[in-house]
Design an enzyme around this catalytic site. Structure first.
Site, PDB file in Angstrom:
ATOM      1  CG  HIS A 126      -6.268  -8.419   1.488  1.00 33.38           C
ATOM      2  ND1 HIS A 126      -6.489  -8.874   0.213  1.00 33.38           N
ATOM      3  CD2 HIS A 126      -6.088  -7.077   1.374  1.00 33.38           C
ATOM      4  CE1 HIS A 126      -6.431  -7.859  -0.637  1.00 33.38           C
ATOM      5  NE2 HIS A 126      -6.186  -6.763   0.047  1.00 33.38           N
ATOM      6  CG  HIS A 175      -5.053   0.577  -4.243  1.00 36.62           C
ATOM      7  ND1 HIS A 175      -4.478   0.477  -2.996  1.00 36.62           N
ATOM      8  CD2 HIS A 175      -6.039  -0.346  -4.274  1.00 36.62           C
ATOM      9  CE1 HIS A 175      -5.091  -0.453  -2.304  1.00 36.62           C
ATOM     10  NE2 HIS A 175      -6.051  -0.978  -3.052  1.00 36.62           N
ATOM     11  CE1 TYR A 222      -6.541  -6.795  -6.487  1.00 39.02           C
ATOM     12  CE2 TYR A 222      -6.735  -8.001  -4.435  1.00 39.02           C
ATOM     13  CZ  TYR A 222      -6.477  -6.832  -5.112  1.00 39.02           C
ATOM     14  OH  TYR A 222      -6.159  -5.705  -4.417  1.00 39.02           O
ATOM     15  CE  LYS A 238      -6.191  -0.514   4.919  1.00 35.72           C
ATOM     16  NZ  LYS A 238      -7.477  -0.796   4.261  1.00 35.72           N
ATOM     17  NE  ARG A 289      -3.532  -2.117   2.865  1.00 33.31           N
ATOM     18  CZ  ARG A 289      -3.292  -3.270   3.481  1.00 33.31           C
ATOM     19  NH1 ARG A 289      -2.110  -3.501   4.035  1.00 33.31           N
ATOM     20  NH2 ARG A 289      -4.227  -4.198   3.560  1.00 33.31           N
ATOM     21  NE  ARG A 337      -3.166  -3.400  -1.536  1.00 34.25           N
ATOM     22  CZ  ARG A 337      -2.663  -4.149  -0.573  1.00 34.25           C
ATOM     23  NH1 ARG A 337      -1.353  -4.307  -0.482  1.00 34.25           N
ATOM     24  NH2 ARG A 337      -3.442  -4.753   0.299  1.00 34.25           N
TER      25      ARG A 337
END
Length: 192
Positions: A172, A146, A181, A82, A58, A149
């Protein structure tokens, strides 16, 4: 006046989910090879673009990297994602080469991607670098970090990489987040 609401029986329409836009392999190569910056920042910008595509980071993760997070000898980068979750991500050979060149060009000021004052580049500056590279490469749509990514994850899926592995690489928390995806690749196959 009605005693009951007839609209209660009508279900709301399903709003289609927009699939993420991503770059083709050719577009990624053109973007990485044609950073749209001044000559003095060419090595830095190429290292940014290579690492984005090589690792699927990210923009916030890339901006926060320090040199101690990068293990060039082993080809790994330690990322704080995150929720302050740490993960180790492999980096490709081209990204390693670009980072080696960048590191050899200047003193260690802590941040992998530092500005003139030695402080880390802001996320906004990194976004500008990616957008300029997309324009310089002649990509028909405006791109953001992004998009690289998304390209990273989609291209891995296209070569049959394991979804759980991709989930780990992207950081994730849930496999359902990574599943988007799968839809991109399925839609592409359907269009052939």
């Amino acid at each position: 006046r009605l005693s009951a609401n007839p609209a209660r029986l009508v279900s709301s329409p399903k709003i289609p989910k927009n699939l993420p836009a991503y770059l083709t392999v050719d577009e990624v190569f053109r973007v990485v090879e044609a950073p749209g910056s001044s000559e003095k920042n060419l090595d830095r910008d190429r290292a940014i673009l290579e690492l984005f595509y090589s690792s699927g980071l990210r923009v916030s993760e890339l901006a926060a990297l320090s040199r101690t997070d990068v293990d060039l000898a082993r080809g790994l980068v330690r990322v704080l994602g995150k929720g302050r979750k740490e993960r180790i991500v492999p980096i490709g050979e081209k990204a390693r080469t670009a980072l080696e060149k960048l590191f050899s060009a200047g003193p260690d000021k802590g941040a992998v991607y530092g500005g003139r004052d030695g402080r880390p580049l802001s996320e906004r500056t990194i976004r500008r670098i990616v957008t300029r590279a997309g324009l310089a490469a002649g990509v028909s749509r405006r791109i953001a970090p992004h998009a690289l990514r998304h390209a990273f994850a989609t291209h891995l899926l296209e070569v049959c990489a394991d979804r759980r592995a991709i989930q780990e690489l992207l950081g994730h928390a849930s496999l359902s987040t990574t599943q988007i995806y799968t839809h991109v690749v399925t839609d592409e196959l359907r269009d052939l």
